[in-house]
Design an enzyme around this catalytic site. Structure first.
Site, mmCIF file in Angstrom:
data_model
loop_
_atom_site.group_PDB
_atom_site.id
_atom_site.type_symbol
_atom_site.label_atom_id
_atom_site.label_comp_id
_atom_site.label_asym_id
_atom_site.label_seq_id
_atom_site.Cartn_x
_atom_site.Cartn_y
_atom_site.Cartn_z
ATOM 1 N N CYS A 98 0.877 -1.173 0.000
ATOM 2 C CA CYS A 98 0.000 0.000 0.000
ATOM 3 C C CYS A 98 0.912 1.219 0.000
ATOM 4 C CB CYS A 98 -0.996 -0.026 1.162
ATOM 5 S SG CYS A 98 -0.284 0.210 2.803
ATOM 6 N N ARG A 131 -3.479 -0.658 5.628
ATOM 7 C CA ARG A 131 -4.012 -1.708 4.759
ATOM 8 C C ARG A 131 -3.079 -2.883 4.551
ATOM 9 N NH1 ARG A 131 -5.421 1.999 -0.254
ATOM 10 N NH2 ARG A 131 -3.486 2.940 0.478
ATOM 11 N N ASP A 152 -7.905 3.925 1.400
ATOM 12 C CA ASP A 152 -7.023 4.145 2.538
ATOM 13 C C ASP A 152 -7.805 4.765 3.696
ATOM 14 O OD1 ASP A 152 -4.904 4.583 4.250
ATOM 15 O OD2 ASP A 152 -3.714 5.722 2.805
#
Length: 145
Positions: free
Chosen positions: A9, A15, A118
């Site tokens: 990410c 994440r 996000d």
């Protein structure tokens, strides 16, 4: 057989570590795959975001050992499978290391093929939503690993 799976990410604190620890947990201790994560703009050395960590714990997964690290060409090349949260991450990885493009896929490849947003600096409901998306995406990969 994928022996080295890298999940990517941006910051490597929300994440990708959630997906890393969740996938590692689901694969179990006997599985040969080494699962790790990194960020394209990592907050190097930072622990996992507190809300992400809390959600993992609530689901019986301990991510306390996580320390964010930067994705680089060497790490990308040594990975057998690279799973990204967003299509733009796949593009950025392709620019960084074009030779790995054949082994980079969206984490949600087997689901809707959607980006996983996000949740950084958002409230818990955003993290809960992202956790559900990651959970489903990880489940989709299990039969291929």
């Amino acid at each position: 057989m994928f022996e080295r799976i890298l999940i990517v990410c941006v910051g490597n604190i929300c994440r990708s570590p959630t997906a890393e620890y969740l996938l590692r947990h689901r694969l179990g201790g006997d599985h040969r795959a080494q699962v790790s994560s990194a960020g394209l703009g990592a907050l190097v050395g930072h622990a996992m975001d507190a809300t992400s960590l809390e959600l993992l714990r609530e689901h019986g997964v301990d991510g306390a050992a996580h320390s964010a690290r930067q994705a680089d060409n060497a790490l990308l090349r040594q990975s057998d499978l690279i799973l990204a949260m967003e299509k733009r991450h796949i593009a950025e990885i392709g620019r960084m290391a074009p030779e790995v493009s054949g082994k980079v896929f969206l984490l949600d490849r087997w689901g809707a093929g959607a980006d996983i947003p996000d949740p950084y600096r958002q409230q818990r409901p955003a993290f809960e939503h992202v956790y559900k998306l990651i959970d489903g995406a990880v489940s989709g990969w299990l039969k291929y690993l």
